[in-house]
Design an enzyme around this catalytic site. Structure first.
Site, PDB file in Angstrom:
ATOM      1  N   LYS A  81     -69.669  13.462  11.478  1.00 50.44           N
ATOM      2  CA  LYS A  81     -68.663  14.361  11.573  1.00 50.44           C
ATOM      3  C   LYS A  81     -67.791  14.174  12.852  1.00 50.44           C
ATOM      4  O   LYS A  81     -68.668  14.184  13.830  1.00 50.44           O
ATOM      5  CB  LYS A  81     -69.198  15.623  11.145  1.00 50.44           C
ATOM      6  CG  LYS A  81     -68.332  16.818  10.661  1.00 50.44           C
ATOM      7  CD  LYS A  81     -68.213  16.571   8.994  1.00 50.44           C
ATOM      8  CE  LYS A  81     -67.035  17.746   8.560  1.00 50.44           C
ATOM      9  NZ  LYS A  81     -66.963  17.743   6.998  1.00 50.44           N
ATOM     10  N   GLY A 182     -61.790  32.163  -3.726  1.00 49.54           N
ATOM     11  CA  GLY A 182     -61.033  31.322  -2.802  1.00 49.54           C
ATOM     12  C   GLY A 182     -60.618  30.458  -3.830  1.00 49.54           C
ATOM     13  O   GLY A 182     -60.875  29.333  -4.488  1.00 49.54           O
ATOM     14  N   VAL A 183     -59.072  30.349  -3.919  1.00 52.58           N
ATOM     15  CA  VAL A 183     -58.260  29.542  -4.808  1.00 52.58           C
ATOM     16  C   VAL A 183     -57.533  28.634  -4.036  1.00 52.58           C
ATOM     17  O   VAL A 183     -56.173  28.631  -4.444  1.00 52.58           O
ATOM     18  CB  VAL A 183     -57.637  30.430  -5.853  1.00 52.58           C
ATOM     19  CG1 VAL A 183     -58.872  30.898  -6.962  1.00 52.58           C
ATOM     20  CG2 VAL A 183     -56.703  31.589  -5.403  1.00 52.58           C
ATOM     21  N   GLY A 184     -57.777  27.912  -3.230  1.00 54.68           N
ATOM     22  CA  GLY A 184     -57.096  26.933  -2.581  1.00 54.68           C
ATOM     23  C   GLY A 184     -57.151  25.510  -3.382  1.00 54.68           C
ATOM     24  O   GLY A 184     -57.518  25.414  -4.478  1.00 54.68           O
ATOM     25  N   VAL A 186     -59.634  23.584  -3.600  1.00 53.98           N
ATOM     26  CA  VAL A 186     -60.864  23.266  -4.628  1.00 53.98           C
ATOM     27  C   VAL A 186     -61.027  24.291  -5.679  1.00 53.98           C
ATOM     28  O   VAL A 186     -61.033  23.975  -6.912  1.00 53.98           O
ATOM     29  CB  VAL A 186     -62.136  23.174  -4.020  1.00 53.98           C
ATOM     30  CG1 VAL A 186     -63.563  23.008  -4.740  1.00 53.98           C
ATOM     31  CG2 VAL A 186     -62.310  21.913  -2.951  1.00 53.98           C
TER      32      VAL A 186
HETATM   33  P1  NAD Z   1     -58.461  25.381   1.079  1.00 52.01           P
HETATM   34  O1  NAD Z   1     -58.044  25.861   2.447  1.00 52.01           O
HETATM   35  O2  NAD Z   1     -57.444  24.697   0.377  1.00 52.01           O
HETATM   36  O3  NAD Z   1     -58.791  26.866   0.270  1.00 52.01           O
HETATM   37  C1  NAD Z   1     -59.282  28.026   0.692  1.00 52.01           C
HETATM   38  C2  NAD Z   1     -59.012  29.123   0.005  1.00 52.01           C
HETATM   39  O4  NAD Z   1     -60.016  30.237   0.420  1.00 52.01           O
HETATM   40  C3  NAD Z   1     -57.739  29.567   0.719  1.00 52.01           C
HETATM   41  O5  NAD Z   1     -56.926  29.902  -0.382  1.00 52.01           O
HETATM   42  C4  NAD Z   1     -58.071  30.783   1.541  1.00 52.01           C
HETATM   43  O6  NAD Z   1     -56.980  31.820   1.514  1.00 52.01           O
HETATM   44  C5  NAD Z   1     -59.214  31.197   0.886  1.00 52.01           C
HETATM   45  N1  NAD Z   1     -60.303  31.931   1.665  1.00 52.01           N
HETATM   46  C6  NAD Z   1     -60.326  32.011   2.998  1.00 52.01           C
HETATM   47  N2  NAD Z   1     -61.316  33.144   3.320  1.00 52.01           N
HETATM   48  C7  NAD Z   1     -61.566  33.589   2.317  1.00 52.01           C
HETATM   49  C8  NAD Z   1     -62.488  34.659   1.857  1.00 52.01           C
HETATM   50  N3  NAD Z   1     -63.193  35.293   2.844  1.00 52.01           N
HETATM   51  N4  NAD Z   1     -62.480  35.293   0.570  1.00 52.01           N
HETATM   52  C9  NAD Z   1     -61.586  34.528  -0.331  1.00 52.01           C
HETATM   53  N5  NAD Z   1     -60.752  33.535  -0.097  1.00 52.01           N
HETATM   54  C10 NAD Z   1     -60.894  33.121   1.025  1.00 52.01           C
HETATM   55  O7  NAD Z   1     -59.601  24.705   1.078  1.00 52.01           O
HETATM   56  P2  NAD Z   1     -60.327  23.799   0.089  1.00 52.01           P
HETATM   57  O8  NAD Z   1     -60.306  22.379   0.386  1.00 52.01           O
HETATM   58  O9  NAD Z   1     -60.188  24.349  -1.133  1.00 52.01           O
HETATM   59  O10 NAD Z   1     -62.076  23.918   0.557  1.00 52.01           O
HETATM   60  C11 NAD Z   1     -62.708  25.154  -0.006  1.00 52.01           C
HETATM   61  C12 NAD Z   1     -64.059  25.053   0.491  1.00 52.01           C
HETATM   62  O11 NAD Z   1     -64.577  23.840  -0.165  1.00 52.01           O
HETATM   63  C13 NAD Z   1     -64.483  24.817   1.864  1.00 52.01           C
HETATM   64  O12 NAD Z   1     -65.694  25.534   1.982  1.00 52.01           O
HETATM   65  C14 NAD Z   1     -64.638  23.536   1.998  1.00 52.01           C
HETATM   66  O13 NAD Z   1     -65.473  22.925   3.133  1.00 52.01           O
HETATM   67  C15 NAD Z   1     -65.398  23.029   0.505  1.00 52.01           C
HETATM   68  N6  NAD Z   1     -65.138  21.653   0.130  1.00 52.01           N
HETATM   69  C16 NAD Z   1     -63.681  21.215   0.258  1.00 52.01           C
HETATM   70  C17 NAD Z   1     -63.791  19.943  -0.159  1.00 52.01           C
HETATM   71  C18 NAD Z   1     -62.191  19.193  -0.375  1.00 52.01           C
HETATM   72  O14 NAD Z   1     -62.429  18.104  -1.086  1.00 52.01           O
HETATM   73  N7  NAD Z   1     -61.248  19.876  -0.224  1.00 52.01           N
HETATM   74  C19 NAD Z   1     -64.826  19.070  -0.525  1.00 52.01           C
HETATM   75  C20 NAD Z   1     -66.156  19.752  -0.144  1.00 52.01           C
HETATM   76  C21 NAD Z   1     -66.352  21.005   0.209  1.00 52.01           C
END
Ligand code: NAD
Length: 349
Positions: A81, A182-184, A186
């Site tokens: 990392k 969390g609806v980003g 993923v």
């Molecule tokens: P992202 O930034 O696109 O989405 C995260 C979402 O969570 C955002 O909409 C944010 O507003 C929301 N959020 C933040 N804090 C919050 C809370 N306390 N309560 C509710 N919502 C909250 O990120 P992502 O890429 O979707 O990643 C989400 C998670 O998945 C992270 O833990 C990341 O490490 C993990 N992850 C992501 C990937 C990937 O391919 N993107 C792969 C493995 C793991």
């Protein structure tokens, strides 16, 4: 600051590399936990830390997690990392990214980077001008690689369905109530896949407008970002932050299943025991959320196309089933079974 090998999160890491570049202000750590299975793969985080100690700890913890994730995903990759220590204004320049690219290059391919928090595709393109040991770059139609998010969502979707089948005996998500925190990238992708299969959705995000917009589009309802974990649902799917499963939040859970994409969901190893003791089925996070690293590692290795990525995502449910079966047979928690399997795969049993 104690020596790196005296830090609590040091776990026989093969190397912890410190980089600085005065001209660009770069300060970075690259932690290589294991190269037992191949080059250490794992994204770079760009984050403002309270102090350097916190950054090193993050790199140690995250790189170990990547060893486990990559091993359990069946990838010929070890775990590493990168962490770039951002200033308070989070200044990020192309020159700084180029310096980081040269840092990666100096490791001669022992570490391969990708996206993580604070780093997007354009940043990787900038890094990629200095090193070829980078993945998650834009790719052509039908090829492995690019944004890992959609692949992670698909893997989590398949894992959620496996959990529904295992715990509720249902072959489809139709009518199953899934609450997503969390609806980003993923969580949003997961919501769309579940909605297409007729699941009943409750969505929550600190960005309330984002959750409301998606719920309106997909026909779900909205909950408060904190309360979402305790609502009555068939599945709770954490897809935002880590360390959200604590003694307190687990006691308040009102669900038979926790299965989501967020990294490091358990605040402590004992929280895995707490879930298990409550009879809640847990999908170990690094097993269910490996879709993105599968996608970008195949890109880096030049091994296979989009169809190969899809085929490998289909293996995630079987891996979860193996863990759940072993957990049922031994009484060991799902999280501890996964850790034990991963340790054996990286030669540290
Ligand atoms: P992202 O930034 O696109 O989405 C995260 C979402 O969570 C955002 O909409 C944010 O507003 C929301 N959020 C933040 N804090 C919050 C809370 N306390 N309560 C509710 N919502 C909250 O990120 P992502 O890429 O979707 O990643 C989400 C998670 O998945 C992270 O833990 C990341 O490490 C993990 N992850 C992501 C990937 C990937 O391919 N993107 C792969 C493995 C793991």
């Amino acid at each position: 600051m104690p020596a790196v090998w005296d830090l609590p999160d040091f776990d026989a890491h093969e190397g912890v590399h410190f980089f600085s570049d005065e001209a660009t202000g770069l300060r970075a750590v690259i932690a290589i936990h294991s190269t037992h299975l191949g080059p250490a793969a794992g994204g770079t985080r760009f984050w403002h830390y309270a102090d350097a100690n916190e950054a090193v700890t993050d790199a140690l913890r995250l790189s170990r997690g990547m060893s486990f994730k990559n091993a359990m995903a069946g990838l010929p990759a070890g775990g590493g990392k990168g962490v770039i220590l951002a200033d308070a204004n989070r200044t990020k320049t192309p020159e700084m990214l180029a310096a980081f690219g040269r840092a990666i290059e100096s490791l001669g391919g022992r570490y391969v980077t990708a996206e993580d928090v604070g780093m997007g595709e354009a940043d990787l393109v900038a890094i990629g001008r200095e090193t070829r040991h980078v993945s998650g770059l834009p790719v052509g139609e039908g090829l492995a690689g690019g944004d890992p998010g959609p692949s992670t969502s698909m893997g989590v979707f398949l894992g959620v369905k496996a959990a529904i089948k295992h715990k509720l005996g249902k072959d489809s998500a139709a009518g199953v109530h899934v609450a997503i925190q969390g609806v980003g990238s993923v969580g949003g992708g997961l919501a769309r896949l579940l909605a297409a299969e007729g699941a009943k959705l409750t969505l929550a995000d600190v960005d309330q407008a984002r959750a409301a917009k998606l719920a309106a589009e997909l026909g779900g309802s909205v909950a408060d970002a904190v309360n979402i974990l305790s609502i009555a649902a068939d599945v709770i799917s954490p897809c935002a932050l880590g360390a959200i499963l604590t003694a307190e939040s687990i006691a308040a859970l009102n669900t038979p299943i926790v299965a989501g994409g967020a990294n490091n969901q358990l605040a402590t190893p004992e929280d895995g025991d707490r879930l298990h003791n409550r009879g809640i089925l847990y999908a170990p996070d690094y097993v269910i959320n490996a879709g993105g690293i599968i996608n970008v590692t195949l890109e880096y290795l030049g091994q296979g196309d989009r169809a190969e990525v899809e085929a490998r995502l289909q293996l995630i449910p079987g891996r979860l089933e193996t863990i759940w079966a072993e957990s049922a047979a031994t009484g060991e928690t799902e999280a501890r079974v996964a850790d034990r399997m991963a340790m054996a795969l990286i030669g540290r049993a």
